[in-house]
Scaffold this motif. Structure first.
Motif, PDB file in Angstrom:
ATOM      1  N   GLU A   1     -42.661  25.903 -45.745  1.00  0.00           N
ATOM      2  CA  GLU A   1     -43.990  25.510 -45.568  1.00  0.00           C
ATOM      3  C   GLU A   1     -44.263  23.879 -45.664  1.00  0.00           C
ATOM      4  O   GLU A   1     -43.318  23.449 -46.489  1.00  0.00           O
ATOM      5  N   PHE A   2     -45.026  23.333 -45.078  1.00  0.00           N
ATOM      6  CA  PHE A   2     -45.010  21.883 -45.055  1.00  0.00           C
ATOM      7  C   PHE A   2     -46.365  21.437 -45.501  1.00  0.00           C
ATOM      8  O   PHE A   2     -47.371  22.032 -45.322  1.00  0.00           O
TER       9      PHE A   2
ATOM     10  N   THR B   1     -38.744  17.378 -40.430  1.00  0.00           N
ATOM     11  CA  THR B   1     -37.641  18.783 -40.834  1.00  0.00           C
ATOM     12  C   THR B   1     -36.905  18.990 -39.385  1.00  0.00           C
ATOM     13  O   THR B   1     -35.924  19.438 -39.307  1.00  0.00           O
ATOM     14  N   ILE B   2     -37.958  19.217 -38.419  1.00  0.00           N
ATOM     15  CA  ILE B   2     -37.542  19.798 -37.165  1.00  0.00           C
ATOM     16  C   ILE B   2     -36.546  18.778 -36.450  1.00  0.00           C
ATOM     17  O   ILE B   2     -35.333  19.379 -35.897  1.00  0.00           O
ATOM     18  N   SER B   3     -36.642  17.547 -36.732  1.00  0.00           N
ATOM     19  CA  SER B   3     -35.953  16.465 -36.099  1.00  0.00           C
ATOM     20  C   SER B   3     -34.375  16.887 -36.680  1.00  0.00           C
ATOM     21  O   SER B   3     -33.303  16.629 -36.149  1.00  0.00           O
ATOM     22  N   VAL B   4     -34.152  17.105 -38.111  1.00  0.00           N
ATOM     23  CA  VAL B   4     -33.180  17.292 -38.734  1.00  0.00           C
ATOM     24  C   VAL B   4     -32.499  18.731 -38.080  1.00  0.00           C
ATOM     25  O   VAL B   4     -31.077  18.647 -37.827  1.00  0.00           O
TER      26      VAL B   4
ATOM     27  N   SER C   1     -38.735  29.427 -37.609  1.00  0.00           N
ATOM     28  CA  SER C   1     -40.094  28.859 -37.615  1.00  0.00           C
ATOM     29  C   SER C   1     -40.394  28.346 -39.215  1.00  0.00           C
ATOM     30  O   SER C   1     -39.992  28.618 -40.279  1.00  0.00           O
ATOM     31  N   GLY C   2     -41.583  27.585 -38.896  1.00  0.00           N
ATOM     32  CA  GLY C   2     -42.176  27.203 -40.342  1.00  0.00           C
ATOM     33  C   GLY C   2     -43.587  27.273 -40.264  1.00  0.00           C
ATOM     34  O   GLY C   2     -44.503  27.460 -39.024  1.00  0.00           O
ATOM     35  N   LYS C   3     -44.713  27.004 -41.256  1.00  0.00           N
ATOM     36  CA  LYS C   3     -45.829  26.855 -41.166  1.00  0.00           C
ATOM     37  C   LYS C   3     -46.585  25.685 -42.278  1.00  0.00           C
ATOM     38  O   LYS C   3     -45.758  25.209 -42.962  1.00  0.00           O
TER      39      LYS C   3
ATOM     40  N   MET D   1     -51.322  27.071 -36.874  1.00  0.00           N
ATOM     41  CA  MET D   1     -50.565  26.762 -38.196  1.00  0.00           C
ATOM     42  C   MET D   1     -49.214  26.734 -38.262  1.00  0.00           C
ATOM     43  O   MET D   1     -48.611  26.516 -39.390  1.00  0.00           O
ATOM     44  N   TYR D   2     -48.475  27.535 -37.163  1.00  0.00           N
ATOM     45  CA  TYR D   2     -47.117  27.776 -37.336  1.00  0.00           C
ATOM     46  C   TYR D   2     -46.442  26.978 -36.233  1.00  0.00           C
ATOM     47  O   TYR D   2     -46.923  26.527 -35.218  1.00  0.00           O
ATOM     48  N   VAL D   3     -45.080  26.655 -36.702  1.00  0.00           N
ATOM     49  CA  VAL D   3     -44.546  25.475 -35.747  1.00  0.00           C
ATOM     50  C   VAL D   3     -43.060  26.273 -35.507  1.00  0.00           C
ATOM     51  O   VAL D   3     -42.464  27.010 -36.578  1.00  0.00           O
ATOM     52  N   LEU D   4     -42.627  26.272 -33.994  1.00  0.00           N
ATOM     53  CA  LEU D   4     -41.131  26.868 -34.225  1.00  0.00           C
ATOM     54  C   LEU D   4     -40.566  26.040 -32.711  1.00  0.00           C
ATOM     55  O   LEU D   4     -41.316  25.775 -32.105  1.00  0.00           O
ATOM     56  N   PHE D   5     -39.437  26.547 -32.607  1.00  0.00           N
ATOM     57  CA  PHE D   5     -38.470  25.979 -31.558  1.00  0.00           C
ATOM     58  C   PHE D   5     -39.042  26.807 -30.055  1.00  0.00           C
ATOM     59  O   PHE D   5     -39.439  27.934 -30.124  1.00  0.00           O
ATOM     60  N   VAL D   6     -39.120  26.168 -28.852  1.00  0.00           N
ATOM     61  CA  VAL D   6     -39.101  26.469 -27.544  1.00  0.00           C
ATOM     62  C   VAL D   6     -38.107  25.963 -26.745  1.00  0.00           C
ATOM     63  O   VAL D   6     -37.390  24.800 -26.773  1.00  0.00           O
TER      64      VAL D   6
END
Length: 414
Positions: free
Chosen positions: A278-279, A288-291, A308-310, A332-337
């Motif tokens: 959670e962010f 975080t996604i960059s890391v 995935s994160g949110k 509100m959720y984030v994930l790789f594509v």
């Protein structure tokens, strides 16, 4: 003789031996010719139930006892299946694979050591069965247990199989045990534990299996603790999933030589880079996604594919766009594509069929003459077609923007 023809010939012999005309002279003659070892070899091509039916006389019964039963799963999910398993325990002890699930209504296995008192009282009048029959299967390679409240307490004999390669224990609410008991399974390669609230122990206990473990999944076992980095030097570990445990650590602790062959990783949400992290802000997610992206590029590209994160509900950026709805329609959720070899991330809703934002691409577009360009274009078109309400947005819109976009979308539908 080719293996397939040999197998067909052997199965043909079994068909003859188990023919309804069991008293025919031809059958008697065949039995006289075949020895116990030959019968056991023939039985080795049959599933467990067929071997049991083929035990027509003493010679065949003796053969069944020495048969290495093929790794075909036998599922104990009823009293009838339990009775069959009990018979197999003495008649066919070389069974290699078995699963224990729920029995019939108001039936359970005998309580083990230190049972949960509430469950014991609730099931006190149920008909009991002895699961210790499993101890007779000394050749067991795969054991699956999914019993909810049908196992209550400690059963040390469940971890006394020297040849076991795969162990799965799921949804066993009252089964009490500690990770240290896995040290008694010296050739265990695959471990799947999920929804076991009574499981305790430190993940460091798995070091007893360091040179053999290949897959470790310990999910929603909240009493399991320790640092996931204690497994960093496991030479054959390809999958590690520790979601919803009390494991500590973070992606940034992993060095170049750690987890040398790991291809899939899921950590608890409370650690950096964990599944479901959670962010407190949208920008925190990007950092975080960059890391994580950099980590993926240095290792296997599929390593965090399912991450995935949110956005946290404590974030000033979080809002519920429609409190009347079952799901929050805000992304509100984030994930790789992924499209071909190109990687990016996007924000979306939590629906089964999510409403999505535009992709933030982390890789440049592949060259039109690259080997995966056609695949990239095809998958890119599919990704772009998924964007409707939030077209033009690469991150969650503000609450006012979101409500306006949803209202406009509803008008367009009408």
């Amino acid at each position: 003789m080719p293996r397939l023809q040999k197998k067909q010939k052997l199965e043909g012999n079994v068909a003859a031996l188990t023919d309804e005309a069991a008293g025919d002279d031809s059958l008697t003659s065949a039995l006289d010719i075949l020895g116990t070892d030959e019968l056991a070899h023939i039985f080795g091509f049959l599933p467990p139930n067929d071997i049991m039916r083929a035990r027509l006389n003493k010679k065949m019964r003796d053969a069944a006892k020495t048969t290495i039963v093929p790794p075909v799963e036998f599922i104990v999910d009823s009293v009838d299946k339990y009775n069959s398993a009990a018979a197999m325990a003495s008649a066919m002890p070389n069974l290699q694979q078995i699963s224990f699930s729920e029995l019939d209504s108001r039936h359970k296995y005998i309580d083990g050591e230190d049972p949960d008192e509430h469950t014991a009282r609730f099931t006190t009048n149920w008909i009991t069965h002895d699961i210790e029959i499993i101890s007779n299967f000394r050749m067991l390679r795969s054991l699956n247990i999914e019993t909810e409240h049908f196992l209550n307490g400690r059963y040390p004999f469940l971890f006394n199989f020297p040849l076991l390669n795969k162990l799965s224990i799921t949804k066993s609410w009252d089964l009490k045990w500690d990770l240290e008991e896995l040290a008694r399974l010296p050739v265990l390669k695959e471990l799947h534990l999920e929804w076991n609230p009574q499981l305790t122990g430190n993940i460091n206990s798995l070091r007893a299996l360091k040179d053999i473990l290949e897959k470790v999944e310990i999910i929603d076992c909240k009493k399991v603790e320790g640092s996931f980095m204690d497994l960093a030097d496991f030479p054959h570990l390809t999958k590690l999933d520790l979601r919803d445990t009390d494991i500590t650590g973070g992606i940034r602790e992993i060095g170049e030589r750690d987890f040398p062959v790991l291809k899939s990783l899921s950590l608890p949400k409370d650690v950096y880079g964990g599944y479901g992290q959670e962010f407190l802000s949208v920008s925190d997610a990007h950092d975080t996604i960059s890391v994580l992206y950099s980590f993926r590029k240095r290792r296997f590209s599929s390593l965090l594919k399912d991450w995935s994160g949110k956005l946290s509900e404590d974030s000033p950026d979080w809002y519920d766009a429609d409190r009347r709805a079952v799901y929050n329609p805000a992304p509100m959720y984030v994930l790789f594509v992924e499209a071909g070899s190109r990687v990016g991330y996007r924000w979306e809703t939590a629906h089964d069929v999510p409403t999505v934002c535009e992709v933030n691409w982390l890789d440049p577009e592949p060259h039109r003459y690259s080997s995966d360009y056609e695949q990239y274009i095809e998958e890119l078109e599919e990704i772009n077609e998924q964007v409707d309400i939030y077209r033009g947005y690469t991150q969650p819109p503000t609450e006012d923007e979101c409500k306006r976009l949803l209202a406009e979308f509803m008008v367009d539908l009408s």
